[in-house]
Design an enzyme around this catalytic site. Structure first.
Site, PDB file in Angstrom:
ATOM      1  N   HIS A   1      -2.344 -13.252   0.613  1.00 22.77           N
ATOM      2  CA  HIS A   1      -3.621 -13.448   1.312  1.00 22.77           C
ATOM      3  C   HIS A   1      -3.693 -14.800   2.019  1.00 22.77           C
ATOM      4  O   HIS A   1      -4.758 -15.219   2.441  1.00 22.77           O
ATOM      5  CB  HIS A   1      -4.791 -13.233   0.334  1.00 22.77           C
ATOM      6  CG  HIS A   1      -4.903 -11.819  -0.132  1.00 22.77           C
ATOM      7  ND1 HIS A   1      -5.541 -11.446  -1.290  1.00 22.77           N
ATOM      8  CD2 HIS A   1      -4.422 -10.653   0.405  1.00 22.77           C
ATOM      9  CE1 HIS A   1      -5.473 -10.129  -1.435  1.00 22.77           C
ATOM     10  NE2 HIS A   1      -4.791  -9.624  -0.430  1.00 22.77           N
TER      11      HIS A   1
ATOM     12  N   ASP B   1       7.593   5.705  -0.725  1.00 26.04           N
ATOM     13  CA  ASP B   1       7.990   7.037  -0.232  1.00 26.04           C
ATOM     14  C   ASP B   1       7.443   7.343   1.157  1.00 26.04           C
ATOM     15  O   ASP B   1       7.468   8.485   1.607  1.00 26.04           O
ATOM     16  CB  ASP B   1       7.514   8.119  -1.211  1.00 26.04           C
ATOM     17  CG  ASP B   1       5.992   8.215  -1.255  1.00 26.04           C
ATOM     18  OD1 ASP B   1       5.306   7.278  -0.777  1.00 26.04           O
ATOM     19  OD2 ASP B   1       5.473   9.228  -1.762  1.00 26.04           O
TER      20      ASP B   1
ATOM     21  N   ASP C   1       2.505 -18.781   3.293  1.00 26.59           N
ATOM     22  CA  ASP C   1       2.927 -19.904   2.454  1.00 26.59           C
ATOM     23  C   ASP C   1       1.965 -20.096   1.283  1.00 26.59           C
ATOM     24  O   ASP C   1       1.095 -19.257   1.046  1.00 26.59           O
ATOM     25  CB  ASP C   1       3.056 -21.191   3.293  1.00 26.59           C
ATOM     26  CG  ASP C   1       1.712 -21.640   3.860  1.00 26.59           C
ATOM     27  OD1 ASP C   1       0.648 -21.167   3.385  1.00 26.59           O
ATOM     28  OD2 ASP C   1       1.710 -22.476   4.775  1.00 26.59           O
TER      29      ASP C   1
ATOM     30  N   HIS D   1       0.807  -1.212   0.000  1.00 27.01           N
ATOM     31  CA  HIS D   1       0.000   0.000   0.000  1.00 27.01           C
ATOM     32  C   HIS D   1       0.844   1.267   0.000  1.00 27.01           C
ATOM     33  O   HIS D   1       0.368   2.318  -0.433  1.00 27.01           O
ATOM     34  CB  HIS D   1      -0.987  -0.034   1.163  1.00 27.01           C
ATOM     35  CG  HIS D   1      -2.128  -0.965   0.911  1.00 27.01           C
ATOM     36  ND1 HIS D   1      -3.445  -0.613   1.055  1.00 27.01           N
ATOM     37  CD2 HIS D   1      -2.138  -2.257   0.485  1.00 27.01           C
ATOM     38  CE1 HIS D   1      -4.228  -1.646   0.738  1.00 27.01           C
ATOM     39  NE2 HIS D   1      -3.448  -2.657   0.396  1.00 27.01           N
TER      40      HIS D   1
HETATM   41  C1  HEM Z   1      -4.202  -8.067  -6.222  1.00 23.89           C
HETATM   42  C2  HEM Z   1      -4.893  -7.108  -5.680  1.00 23.89           C
HETATM   43  C3  HEM Z   1      -5.208  -7.024  -4.223  1.00 23.89           C
HETATM   44  C4  HEM Z   1      -6.423  -6.751  -3.707  1.00 23.89           C
HETATM   45  C5  HEM Z   1      -7.700  -6.451  -4.473  1.00 23.89           C
HETATM   46  C6  HEM Z   1      -6.281  -6.797  -2.274  1.00 23.89           C
HETATM   47  C7  HEM Z   1      -7.300  -6.544  -1.376  1.00 23.89           C
HETATM   48  C8  HEM Z   1      -7.206  -6.724  -0.016  1.00 23.89           C
HETATM   49  C9  HEM Z   1      -8.281  -6.492   0.905  1.00 23.89           C
HETATM   50  C10 HEM Z   1      -9.661  -5.972   0.532  1.00 23.89           C
HETATM   51  C11 HEM Z   1      -7.846  -6.823   2.143  1.00 23.89           C
HETATM   52  C12 HEM Z   1      -8.641  -6.771   3.447  1.00 23.89           C
HETATM   53  C13 HEM Z   1      -8.683  -5.370   4.000  1.00 23.89           C
HETATM   54  C14 HEM Z   1      -9.697  -5.282   5.107  1.00 23.89           C
HETATM   55  O1  HEM Z   1     -10.887  -5.468   4.836  1.00 23.89           O
HETATM   56  O2  HEM Z   1      -9.300  -5.056   6.278  1.00 23.89           O
HETATM   57  C15 HEM Z   1      -6.486  -7.271   2.009  1.00 23.89           C
HETATM   58  C16 HEM Z   1      -5.711  -7.737   3.041  1.00 23.89           C
HETATM   59  C17 HEM Z   1      -4.370  -8.057   2.913  1.00 23.89           C
HETATM   60  N1  HEM Z   1      -3.621  -7.943   1.769  1.00 23.89           N
HETATM   61 FE1  HEM Z   1      -4.308  -7.587  -0.109  1.00 23.89          FE
HETATM   62  N2  HEM Z   1      -4.997  -7.098  -1.951  1.00 23.89           N
HETATM   63  C18 HEM Z   1      -4.298  -7.243  -3.114  1.00 23.89           C
HETATM   64  C19 HEM Z   1      -2.952  -7.498  -3.223  1.00 23.89           C
HETATM   65  C20 HEM Z   1      -2.094  -7.673  -2.159  1.00 23.89           C
HETATM   66  C21 HEM Z   1      -0.657  -7.748  -2.279  1.00 23.89           C
HETATM   67  C22 HEM Z   1       0.126  -7.554  -3.567  1.00 23.89           C
HETATM   68  C23 HEM Z   1      -0.187  -7.968  -1.033  1.00 23.89           C
HETATM   69  C24 HEM Z   1       1.258  -8.175  -0.693  1.00 23.89           C
HETATM   70  C25 HEM Z   1       2.034  -7.409  -0.154  1.00 23.89           C
HETATM   71  C26 HEM Z   1      -1.319  -8.032  -0.134  1.00 23.89           C
HETATM   72  C27 HEM Z   1      -1.257  -8.301   1.209  1.00 23.89           C
HETATM   73  C28 HEM Z   1      -2.340  -8.319   2.067  1.00 23.89           C
HETATM   74  C29 HEM Z   1      -2.258  -8.732   3.452  1.00 23.89           C
HETATM   75  C30 HEM Z   1      -1.030  -9.266   4.166  1.00 23.89           C
HETATM   76  C31 HEM Z   1      -3.531  -8.560   3.988  1.00 23.89           C
HETATM   77  C32 HEM Z   1      -3.956  -8.820   5.438  1.00 23.89           C
HETATM   78  C33 HEM Z   1      -3.652  -7.563   6.223  1.00 23.89           C
HETATM   79  C34 HEM Z   1      -3.899  -7.654   7.710  1.00 23.89           C
HETATM   80  O3  HEM Z   1      -4.320  -8.687   8.237  1.00 23.89           O
HETATM   81  O4  HEM Z   1      -3.651  -6.630   8.401  1.00 23.89           O
HETATM   82  N3  HEM Z   1      -2.459  -7.825  -0.849  1.00 23.89           N
HETATM   83  N4  HEM Z   1      -6.116  -7.194   0.687  1.00 23.89           N
END
Ligand code: HEM
Ligand SMILES: *[C@@H]1O[C@H](CO)[C@@H](O)[C@H](O)[C@H]1NC(C)=O
Ligand SMILES: *[C@@H]1O[C@H](CO)[C@@H](O)[C@H](O)[C@H]1NC(C)=O
Length: 350
Positions: A196, A79, A275, A71
């Site tokens: 995820h 940045d 994983d 993000h």
């Molecule tokens: C491909 C497009 C992506 C979409 C549409 C997406 C969307 C989301 C959404 C909607 C959430 C949940 C947010 C919430 O409701 O609290 C989430 C969580 C998360 N995403 Fe993604 N994401 C994407 C790509 C990525 C990428 C590239 C990473 C890698 C760095 C990533 C890592 C994570 C992690 C680790 C969580 C869990 C965060 C937590 O538990 O605090 N995501 N993502």
């Protein structure tokens, strides 16, 4: 003392955050001189130590630190703009974006900054902390080098973050296009989505998947189990928008049984691990987001899903490379600094 809640994001309160940090940072900045000469190694050792302790104390912060890299770097490059609560240009910073719901880990970034002072930028801290969180959560299987020397930006806008970050309701073509704009391939989209396998999501991020009339074909048993659990979580978390775990592996045996989960090939004891279990789950139609599911609808992406399901090492290696590439997205913009507080540009630092 440095711990603040997101409630402090807006208005005059953010001023107080900066003042608090000013007091906290000053003494540490004085001994940061040693880090300047000690170089990269002492900086890296310090970040690692703080991240390890933080995850031990509060495991949920680990996934948050991994997500923070995405993000931050996706919006204006790496940045530190995702950390800002106030800039001379805007008080509606990236933190206020809808797509940034649930963002966390800022207290860990602050704690690292308090130890390292001017020796390191906030942008560097984000990528270093995310790298270490990835290594810890993957039990040492995700590893990559991170160069330092990034500078902190002074621009941060909620509207920009909402325009640039992908959304969980995106179609496959939209995801692919979103990644292409940042120079990332479809293959890297599939690889990075494996993040995820950890963390949580708010109901609002996957609500469409529970609704008969809008649902992409999520597994029926999984959907029923999830709907029931959402009801329970609304009560126990005392909110209409509770979180659920991203990974069915982490949901416990009773849930998995109700959801008809086939855990063959998944180490169900590795709760919380970063994983390739995401690929097992996705190919069983048991993942939360539509944006995860849609990868099954493209032939090449679907065969990548199967490849990563079947080869855990390949995912570890490719994910490490993709995170390294993500961490190198160049900062956009014209004005940079080394922030004193990661939450405020130096002009707003009183
Ligand atoms: C491909 C497009 C992506 C979409 C549409 C997406 C969307 C989301 C959404 C909607 C959430 C949940 C947010 C919430 O409701 O609290 C989430 C969580 C998360 N995403 Fe993604 N994401 C994407 C790509 C990525 C990428 C590239 C990473 C890698 C760095 C990533 C890592 C994570 C992690 C680790 C969580 C869990 C965060 C937590 O538990 O605090 N995501 N993502
Ligand atoms: C399901 O989606 C439809 C169409 O968007 C909407 O009208 C309806 O209110 C939704 N139902 C629930 C239970 O959210
Ligand atoms: C799994 O991937 C690794 C790394 O790309 C590769 O060296 C190995 O040969 C693959 N294993 C199988 C069984 O395909």
């Amino acid at each position: 003392m440095v711990k603040t809640t997101t409630a402090a994001v807006a208005g005059v309160l953010s001023l107080c955050v900066c003042v608090l940090l000013a007091a906290g940072v000053q003494p540490a900045a004085a001994d940061a001189g040693g880090y300047g000469y000690g170089g990269k190694k002492s900086i890296e050792a310090t970040v690692r130590e703080v991240v390890e302790k933080a995850i031990k104390r509060r495991p949920a912060v680990g996934p948050a630190l991994v997500r923070l890299v995405f993000h931050d770097c996706w919006v204006n490059g790496c940045d530190g703009s995702v950390l800002l609560e106030k800039t001379p240009y805007s008080s509606s910073t990236e933190k206020a974006a809808v797509n940034n719901i649930g963002l966390d880990g800022f207290d860990v970034i602050d704690a690292i900054k308090a130890k390292l002072g001017a020796a390191v930028s906030c942008a560097d801290i984000v990528v270093l902390a995310g790298r270490d969180a990835s290594a810890i959560l993957s039990r040492g299987r995700v590893t990559y080098d991170v160069a330092t020397g990034r500078k902190d930006g002074v621009v941060s806008s909620a509207a920009a973050a909402d325009a640039v970050l992908p959304e969980p309701t995106f179609e496959f073509a939209q995801l692919k296009d979103n990644f292409a704009r940042k120079g990332f391939t479809q293959g890297e989209l599939v690889i990075l989505s494996g993040a995820h396998s950890i963390g949580v999501a708010h109901l609002s991020s996957f609500q469409d998947r529970l609704n008969d009339s809008t649902a992409t074909p999520i597994d029926d048993q999984y959907r029923a189990a999830l709907s029931a659990d959402v009801g329970r979580q609304k009560m126990s978390q005392n909110t209409p928008n509770p979180t659920e775990k991203n990974n069915i592996r982490d949901m416990g045996a009773a849930f998995q049984q109700a959801a008809g989960y086939d855990a063959t090939g998944v180490d169900t004891s590795a709760v919380g691990a970063l994983d390739n279990s995401y690929y097992h789950n996705n190919l069983q139609n048991r993942v939360l987001f539509k944006s995860d599911w849609v990868m099954r609808t493209d032939g090449d992406a679907a065969s990548d899903l199967a490849e990563y399901r079947d080869n855990a090492t390949k995912w570890d290696v490719d994910f490490s490379a993709a995170m390294s590439k993500l961490s190198k997205l160049p900062a956009e913009g014209t004005h940079f600094e080394i922030r004193k507080s990661c939450r405020c540009t130096n002009q707003n630092y009183y």
